[in-house]
Design a protein around this motif. Sequence first.
Motif, PDB file in Angstrom:
ATOM      1  N   THR A  89       0.839  -1.199   0.000  1.00  0.00           N
ATOM      2  CA  THR A  89       0.000   0.000   0.000  1.00  0.00           C
ATOM      3  C   THR A  89       0.876   1.252   0.000  1.00  0.00           C
ATOM      4  O   THR A  89       0.594   2.236  -0.697  1.00  0.00           O
ATOM      5  CB  THR A  89      -0.931   0.008   1.229  1.00  0.00           C
ATOM      6  N   TYR A  90       1.950   1.197   0.767  1.00  0.00           N
ATOM      7  CA  TYR A  90       2.868   2.338   0.837  1.00  0.00           C
ATOM      8  C   TYR A  90       3.536   2.604  -0.504  1.00  0.00           C
ATOM      9  O   TYR A  90       3.612   3.752  -0.961  1.00  0.00           O
ATOM     10  CB  TYR A  90       3.931   2.070   1.910  1.00  0.00           C
ATOM     11  N   VAL A  91       4.015   1.571  -1.151  1.00  0.00           N
ATOM     12  CA  VAL A  91       4.692   1.749  -2.446  1.00  0.00           C
ATOM     13  C   VAL A  91       3.704   2.318  -3.474  1.00  0.00           C
ATOM     14  O   VAL A  91       4.063   3.201  -4.268  1.00  0.00           O
ATOM     15  CB  VAL A  91       5.313   0.423  -2.940  1.00  0.00           C
ATOM     16  N   ALA A  92       2.470   1.849  -3.438  1.00  0.00           N
ATOM     17  CA  ALA A  92       1.460   2.403  -4.345  1.00  0.00           C
ATOM     18  C   ALA A  92       1.209   3.879  -4.025  1.00  0.00           C
ATOM     19  O   ALA A  92       1.031   4.707  -4.938  1.00  0.00           O
ATOM     20  CB  ALA A  92       0.166   1.608  -4.224  1.00  0.00           C
ATOM     21  N   PHE A  93       1.198   4.211  -2.744  1.00  0.00           N
ATOM     22  CA  PHE A  93       1.033   5.601  -2.309  1.00  0.00           C
ATOM     23  C   PHE A  93       2.173   6.458  -2.871  1.00  0.00           C
ATOM     24  O   PHE A  93       1.952   7.536  -3.431  1.00  0.00           O
ATOM     25  CB  PHE A  93       1.024   5.646  -0.778  1.00  0.00           C
ATOM     26  N   VAL A  94       3.393   5.955  -2.749  1.00  0.00           N
ATOM     27  CA  VAL A  94       4.571   6.683  -3.247  1.00  0.00           C
ATOM     28  C   VAL A  94       4.511   6.842  -4.760  1.00  0.00           C
ATOM     29  O   VAL A  94       4.827   7.904  -5.306  1.00  0.00           O
ATOM     30  CB  VAL A  94       5.865   5.953  -2.819  1.00  0.00           C
ATOM     31  N   ARG A  95       4.093   5.793  -5.435  1.00  0.00           N
ATOM     32  CA  ARG A  95       4.072   5.825  -6.910  1.00  0.00           C
ATOM     33  C   ARG A  95       3.034   6.809  -7.452  1.00  0.00           C
ATOM     34  O   ARG A  95       3.099   7.181  -8.616  1.00  0.00           O
ATOM     35  CB  ARG A  95       3.819   4.422  -7.459  1.00  0.00           C
ATOM     36  N   SER A  96       2.112   7.239  -6.605  1.00  0.00           N
ATOM     37  CA  SER A  96       1.142   8.248  -7.057  1.00  0.00           C
ATOM     38  C   SER A  96       1.826   9.584  -7.345  1.00  0.00           C
ATOM     39  O   SER A  96       1.294  10.407  -8.087  1.00  0.00           O
ATOM     40  CB  SER A  96       0.058   8.452  -5.993  1.00  0.00           C
ATOM     41  N   GLY A  97       3.002   9.781  -6.726  1.00  0.00           N
ATOM     42  CA  GLY A  97       3.736  11.024  -6.959  1.00  0.00           C
ATOM     43  C   GLY A  97       2.877  12.230  -6.669  1.00  0.00           C
ATOM     44  O   GLY A  97       2.168  12.292  -5.660  1.00  0.00           O
ATOM     45  N   GLY A  98       2.922  13.201  -7.586  1.00  0.00           N
ATOM     46  CA  GLY A  98       2.122  14.402  -7.437  1.00  0.00           C
ATOM     47  C   GLY A  98       0.941  14.430  -8.386  1.00  0.00           C
ATOM     48  O   GLY A  98       0.481  15.498  -8.779  1.00  0.00           O
ATOM     49  N   THR A  99       0.435  13.267  -8.752  1.00  0.00           N
ATOM     50  CA  THR A  99      -0.669  13.210  -9.724  1.00  0.00           C
ATOM     51  C   THR A  99      -2.036  13.383  -9.071  1.00  0.00           C
ATOM     52  O   THR A  99      -3.031  13.538  -9.767  1.00  0.00           O
ATOM     53  CB  THR A  99      -0.642  11.873 -10.480  1.00  0.00           C
ATOM     54  N   LYS A 100      -2.100  13.320  -7.724  1.00  0.00           N
ATOM     55  CA  LYS A 100      -3.358  13.493  -7.008  1.00  0.00           C
ATOM     56  C   LYS A 100      -3.149  14.472  -5.855  1.00  0.00           C
ATOM     57  O   LYS A 100      -2.028  14.649  -5.380  1.00  0.00           O
ATOM     58  CB  LYS A 100      -3.861  12.161  -6.426  1.00  0.00           C
ATOM     59  N   THR A 101      -4.239  15.075  -5.389  1.00  0.00           N
ATOM     60  CA  THR A 101      -4.162  15.884  -4.182  1.00  0.00           C
ATOM     61  C   THR A 101      -3.842  14.977  -2.997  1.00  0.00           C
ATOM     62  O   THR A 101      -3.979  13.745  -3.069  1.00  0.00           O
ATOM     63  CB  THR A 101      -5.475  16.612  -3.891  1.00  0.00           C
ATOM     64  N   PHE A 102      -3.451  15.584  -1.887  1.00  0.00           N
ATOM     65  CA  PHE A 102      -3.158  14.816  -0.677  1.00  0.00           C
ATOM     66  C   PHE A 102      -4.351  13.970  -0.257  1.00  0.00           C
ATOM     67  O   PHE A 102      -4.218  12.753  -0.029  1.00  0.00           O
ATOM     68  CB  PHE A 102      -2.765  15.782   0.445  1.00  0.00           C
ATOM     69  N   VAL A 103      -5.509  14.575  -0.158  1.00  0.00           N
ATOM     70  CA  VAL A 103      -6.699  13.850   0.289  1.00  0.00           C
ATOM     71  C   VAL A 103      -7.016  12.700  -0.670  1.00  0.00           C
ATOM     72  O   VAL A 103      -7.314  11.574  -0.240  1.00  0.00           O
ATOM     73  CB  VAL A 103      -7.908  14.805   0.431  1.00  0.00           C
ATOM     74  N   ASP A 104      -6.932  12.952  -1.969  1.00  0.00           N
ATOM     75  CA  ASP A 104      -7.220  11.894  -2.944  1.00  0.00           C
ATOM     76  C   ASP A 104      -6.182  10.779  -2.882  1.00  0.00           C
ATOM     77  O   ASP A 104      -6.521   9.591  -3.064  1.00  0.00           O
ATOM     78  CB  ASP A 104      -7.281  12.480  -4.357  1.00  0.00           C
ATOM     79  N   THR A 105      -4.930  11.128  -2.641  1.00  0.00           N
ATOM     80  CA  THR A 105      -3.876  10.117  -2.530  1.00  0.00           C
ATOM     81  C   THR A 105      -4.128   9.221  -1.325  1.00  0.00           C
ATOM     82  O   THR A 105      -3.972   7.990  -1.388  1.00  0.00           O
ATOM     83  CB  THR A 105      -2.499  10.774  -2.417  1.00  0.00           C
ATOM     84  N   VAL A 106      -4.506   9.831  -0.203  1.00  0.00           N
ATOM     85  CA  VAL A 106      -4.812   9.065   1.010  1.00  0.00           C
ATOM     86  C   VAL A 106      -6.004   8.140   0.772  1.00  0.00           C
ATOM     87  O   VAL A 106      -5.964   6.944   1.111  1.00  0.00           O
ATOM     88  CB  VAL A 106      -5.093  10.023   2.190  1.00  0.00           C
ATOM     89  N   HIS A 107      -7.041   8.670   0.174  1.00  0.00           N
ATOM     90  CA  HIS A 107      -8.233   7.846  -0.081  1.00  0.00           C
ATOM     91  C   HIS A 107      -7.933   6.716  -1.061  1.00  0.00           C
ATOM     92  O   HIS A 107      -8.451   5.594  -0.906  1.00  0.00           O
ATOM     93  CB  HIS A 107      -9.367   8.722  -0.615  1.00  0.00           C
ATOM     94  N   ALA A 108      -7.102   7.004  -2.071  1.00  0.00           N
ATOM     95  CA  ALA A 108      -6.748   5.974  -3.050  1.00  0.00           C
ATOM     96  C   ALA A 108      -6.016   4.804  -2.393  1.00  0.00           C
ATOM     97  O   ALA A 108      -6.066   3.674  -2.881  1.00  0.00           O
ATOM     98  CB  ALA A 108      -5.898   6.576  -4.160  1.00  0.00           C
ATOM     99  N   ALA A 109      -5.330   5.096  -1.274  1.00  0.00           N
ATOM    100  CA  ALA A 109      -4.624   4.043  -0.539  1.00  0.00           C
ATOM    101  C   ALA A 109      -5.549   3.296   0.424  1.00  0.00           C
ATOM    102  O   ALA A 109      -5.101   2.394   1.139  1.00  0.00           O
ATOM    103  CB  ALA A 109      -3.460   4.651   0.233  1.00  0.00           C
ATOM    104  N   GLY A 110      -6.821   3.687   0.453  1.00  0.00           N
ATOM    105  CA  GLY A 110      -7.765   3.028   1.345  1.00  0.00           C
ATOM    106  C   GLY A 110      -7.670   3.506   2.780  1.00  0.00           C
ATOM    107  O   GLY A 110      -8.117   2.817   3.707  1.00  0.00           O
ATOM    108  N   LEU A 111      -7.085   4.702   2.983  1.00  0.00           N
ATOM    109  CA  LEU A 111      -6.912   5.259   4.322  1.00  0.00           C
ATOM    110  C   LEU A 111      -7.842   6.448   4.515  1.00  0.00           C
ATOM    111  O   LEU A 111      -8.448   6.944   3.573  1.00  0.00           O
ATOM    112  CB  LEU A 111      -5.454   5.687   4.524  1.00  0.00           C
ATOM    113  N   LYS A 112      -7.944   6.924   5.753  1.00  0.00           N
ATOM    114  CA  LYS A 112      -8.800   8.060   6.063  1.00  0.00           C
ATOM    115  C   LYS A 112      -7.991   9.358   6.031  1.00  0.00           C
ATOM    116  O   LYS A 112      -6.841   9.394   6.493  1.00  0.00           O
ATOM    117  CB  LYS A 112      -9.443   7.890   7.446  1.00  0.00           C
ATOM    118  N   SER A 113      -8.610  10.396   5.536  1.00  0.00           N
ATOM    119  CA  SER A 113      -7.963  11.708   5.562  1.00  0.00           C
ATOM    120  C   SER A 113      -7.904  12.209   7.002  1.00  0.00           C
ATOM    121  O   SER A 113      -8.901  12.113   7.739  1.00  0.00           O
ATOM    122  CB  SER A 113      -8.739  12.700   4.705  1.00  0.00           C
TER     123      SER A 113
END
Length: 577
Positions: free
Chosen positions: A530-554
């Motif tokens: 999950t962490y590596v996928a989070f990292v691979r998102s880079g700057g393509t999403k906002t912070f909140v969207d990146t967190v949600h995409a990882a299945g976590l809570k903002s």
Amino acid sequence: MIYGKYTVKEGYLSMKFSEMPYTRPDLDALPKQLDELCEQLKNTPDADGQFALFLKSREILNTLATEYSIAYIRNTVDTTDAFYEAEREALDNAMPLLNEKILAFSKMLCESPVRKELEDKIGSLWFTNTELELKGFSPEIIPLMQEESRLEASYQKLYASAQIPFDGKVCTIPQLAAYKQNPDRALRRAAYEAEGKFFDDHREEFDDLYTKLVKNRTEQAKALGFHSYVELGYIRRMRNCYGPNEIANFRRQVIEDLVPLVNKIRAAQAKRIGCDDHFTFADLMFTFKDGNATPQGTPDELLAAAKQMYTEMSPETAKFIELMFENDLFDVLSKPGKAPGGYCTTLPDYKSPFIFSNFNGTSDDVDVLTHEAGHAFAAYIDTHEHPIEKQMEPTYETCETHSMSMEFLTSPYHHLFFKDQTAKYELSHTEDALAFIPYGTMVDHFQQLMYEKPDMTPEERNQTWAELEKQYRPYIDFDNLPFYGRGAGWQRQLHIYTSPFYYIDYCLAQTVALQFFALFLNDAKKAWETYVAFVRSGGTKTFVDTVHAAGLKSPLEDGCLKEITETIAAWLDTHQI
């Protein structure tokens, strides 16, 4: 242009940092180059042609960023080096002027008739962020921005100038940290007194620098039409998915849901170390009666342990750490004249990160190796796996999530650094992670008050800080310590001077990092994936969207902090020593 001793390896230029040449960018030619790009853009109607010009601009800016990073690193490694001090000053003076040209080009792309096609190639978030940058800049504030850079550098230099006689030695401020963790209570207090004396001796200088910085930043904000620097500060920090109201709500939850737990943590600590009758600020960094967990080994041995850890963790981290060691992309020893703190920066033309820190013989040395390596690993993934148009820098809270989460996800390897003291380290590290959030939130709250009331006197600033301490860290008794006792401890926090409104990013990131830790405790393999996928998102999403995409809570959601607090509190209950 890159020249010198290098080899091309897996798509990057392999060269030791000490051999990387530095040449001041042609500060006369660069504005003309950027003007030419604007002119070409005017005459290029199609999306493919405009995209090609965008890529050309990225190449120019990467080279500029590489030269700036080299100068900045060498200046902060030795603030007494006159050559790199002058180079940093020249570049700092030039950057606002160059930024004007860069933003002019970016503005044209934002207003392009083929913007939709460009968004498909570059990503829509680049345009959102660029529009924020445009709101935060005007040519008329360039002189103020130049002055701001000079004042920030002056603070770093003043801080780094500390040569404090103590225990028969002459110490820098980072080198006093080990004494603050000494089992001898009198020695701990004496270390704080010695540090406080340096700040008290330079009281007028520290006060004057901050007065000038607040005035300068407020002038910038007013010139741009903002009510206060608070609004401009949020733009400068690229807040693209939340604002002051959301942060105010986060602060409320910190005080209601987390401060009570930290009070319990500090009470348990006081009992552990035998100071429950009178726990003071000088006891804060001392966590176990028989001594804090300390790294077991020399700096070279710690670096070797870091290399082993990242080599074994995953194929991605193995390639990353090979690059770091092959090219000596570290400077970690504390020494006279070295700037305070730790950071990771990047050298885009070499596709390489660089880690700077101040080892002091405490567990902070390992925290740095994992924290800054989290930044560096994310930078490595970004530059090595993404094409140039997708190499978008994430916003700061996303970057800090990379680093703070890495501190927890390296848990299976902490024994390489701490041996039989590993359990002590992991308990205190988790306690400190929770206790940090109220402190960091207090730093942010303080800054908002400073810029809402920019005419505060130095005494009023200190009184404000002292009042916030009672809200966010009510367990602290400063026990008449110099400097800290008069409410001036905020002056030791360099972000307040050099990076306004940055500190809340750490708090939001720590909240997400604790979610990664909770996930790790349940399923270590899934947590890493999950962490590596989070990292691979880079700057393509906002912070909140990146967190949600990882299945976590903002962290900005109601109840998020309360849920995490309960989960980690349960872990603490079963790991007391």
